[in-house]
Design an enzyme around this catalytic site. Structure first.
Site, short mmCIF file in Angstrom:
data_model
loop_
_atom_site.label_atom_id
_atom_site.label_comp_id
_atom_site.label_asym_id
_atom_site.label_seq_id
_atom_site.Cartn_x
_atom_site.Cartn_y
_atom_site.Cartn_z
N ALA A 24 116.46 7.41 27.61
CA ALA A 24 117.02 6.25 28.29
C ALA A 24 117.23 5.10 27.31
O ALA A 24 118.25 4.40 27.36
CB ALA A 24 116.12 5.82 29.44
N ASP A 25 116.28 4.89 26.42
CA ASP A 25 116.41 3.87 25.39
C ASP A 25 117.62 4.14 24.51
O ASP A 25 118.43 3.25 24.25
CB ASP A 25 115.16 3.86 24.50
CG ASP A 25 114.11 2.87 24.96
OD1 ASP A 25 114.47 1.71 25.21
OD2 ASP A 25 112.94 3.25 25.06
N VAL A 26 117.73 5.36 24.02
CA VAL A 26 118.82 5.69 23.10
C VAL A 26 120.17 5.58 23.81
O VAL A 26 121.14 5.02 23.25
CB VAL A 26 118.63 7.11 22.52
CG1 VAL A 26 119.84 7.54 21.70
CG2 VAL A 26 117.37 7.14 21.64
#
Length: 397
Positions: A169-171
């Site tokens: 999700a961060d990436v």
């Protein structure tokens, strides 16, 4: 195809106020594409990820990976407001991933900054977005995976929900911010105006599940955990072989017939419960059991070779060491690269996920030490050496 290293974003000036992963991942991509990225950190503290594992020679290579190709400065935003505003006049893009409202409290929200620099492109990455009742919640990758529904479909039916093993999700949120920035640059080229970009971890995860979401949106049936299988077709998933496991997919009737013949089970083609894709999905547990029973008797290399010869999608299930050693990935596609850090030495890191024929993204240098480029950056803003020394002495930088 030849891929020539270049600078697609040469001349673009980016101020990186990101921390840990999502924001820094966005700006690392911009930097590898040739933008001049200045990473701003708190004096004496720096990005929280400077202490993250793993470490090499006492330094975080996590930090090195997401902050390569950047310059580094320190600035106390409360003491150095005038310095910050002078910096804003000189940059094209600002990227931050604070909790919504933090920059406004500091007096640095988009509405304020665009008065100073109308062409500023301001990208804010947050857990839940800038608006709505969840906007003030602390957001990080596991929470995004939970709220997006990603965890609910990951794992096996008889076991608890599972987080995807990496911070996807961060990436994805960082890459979405990058896409927004590039689109905003095109808009600014046409109009002269900058704009605000609002990217969130939760929405990145939800969009990453679009094919699964569609099951519910179309049928009203809530998708459940089903291990390594698919909701859209069968057979597909992970199966045992002698010496390892493989991931394979037989989508459509031609592929289904090929698979049955390759694994030595042509009689499965005559069974009514496997007569078409709808029936195979409905009877997937029994189908998977029978396929696994057959593949378990075939050496993994032989099984993969047979399926590849039939033009079917298949791969042995690699661990990370095997990924790093695979000649296609490591040698031909350069999915890993190396950066020479002045205190750590040579560090292998993950490369960018695409190639460009004329301006191929590439690592331009190591991550900066804390405040490494203070003198050069602040001197370029017009401050004298004496002023910079005073800033350092009073804790402004």
């Amino acid at each position: 195809m030849e891929y020539t290293n270049g600078s697609a974003l040469s001349g673009l000036k980016v101020l990186d106020m990101g921390r840990v992963l999502a924001g820094p991942a966005c700006t690392a991509l911009l930097a590898d594409l040739g933008a001049d990225v200045i990473k701003l950190e708190t004096p004496g503290v720096g990005d929280d990820s400077r202490i993250n594992l793993p470490k090499q020679n006492g330094q975080s290579t996590y930090f090195v990976n997401f902050n390569r190709s950047k310059k580094g400065i320190t600035l106390n935003l409360k003491k150095g407001k005038d310095i910050f505003l002078r910096l804003i006049k000189e940059v094209d893009v600002l990227v931050e991933n604070f909790r919504p409202g933090v920059m406004k409290k500091l007096g640095f929200d988009y509405e304020t900054l665009r008065e100073i620099n109308p062409g500023l492109i301001y990208a804010a990455v947050s857990g839940f977005g800038q608006t709505g009742p969840y906007s003030q919640r602390a957001g990080f990758d596991p929470v995004a995976q939970a709220l997006s529904g990603m965890m609910s479909i990951t794992g096996y039916p008889d076991r608890p929900p599972v987080r995807c093993g990496s911070s996807v999700a961060d990436v994805m949120a960082g890459m979405n911010a990058t896409i927004g920035i590039l689109a905003a640059l095109q808009h600014r080229h046409a109009t002269g105006r900058g704009q605000f970009i609002d990217a969130s971890l939760v929405e990145a995860a939800i969009v990453g599940m679009a094919s699964v979401n569609q099951v519910y949106l179309t049928t009203g049936v809530v998708p459940q955990r089903q291990g390594n299988g698919y909701t859209a077709c069968a057979p597909g998933g992970c199966y045992h072989a002698i010496g390892g496991e493989v991931a394979l997919l037989a989508m459509g009737e031609v592929a289904w017939e090929k698979l049955c013949n390759i694994i030595g089970r042509p009689e499965l083609l005559q069974r009514p419960e496997f007569a078409n894709n709808d029936e195979r999905v409905k009877n997937k547990p029994e189908l998977d059991r029978l396929i696994d029973e057959a593949t378990s008797t075939i050496p993994i290399d032989d099984l993969v070779e047979r399926l590849l010869a039939a033009k079917m999608p298949v791969s042995p299930i690699y661990n990370i060491a095997q990924v790093a050693a695979d000649p296609h990935l490591a040698d031909d596609r350069h999915v890993f690269t190396e950066v020479d850090h002045p205190t750590i030495g040579k560090v292998k890191i993950t490369n960018q996920p695409f190639k460009m024929s004329e301006t191929n993204p590439h690592v331009r240098g190591p991550s900066p030490s804390l405040g490494q480029h203070n003198n050069a950056v602040y001197r370029a803003l017009g401050y004298s050496d004496k002023e910079i020394e005073d800033f350092a002495a009073n804790g402004t930088i």
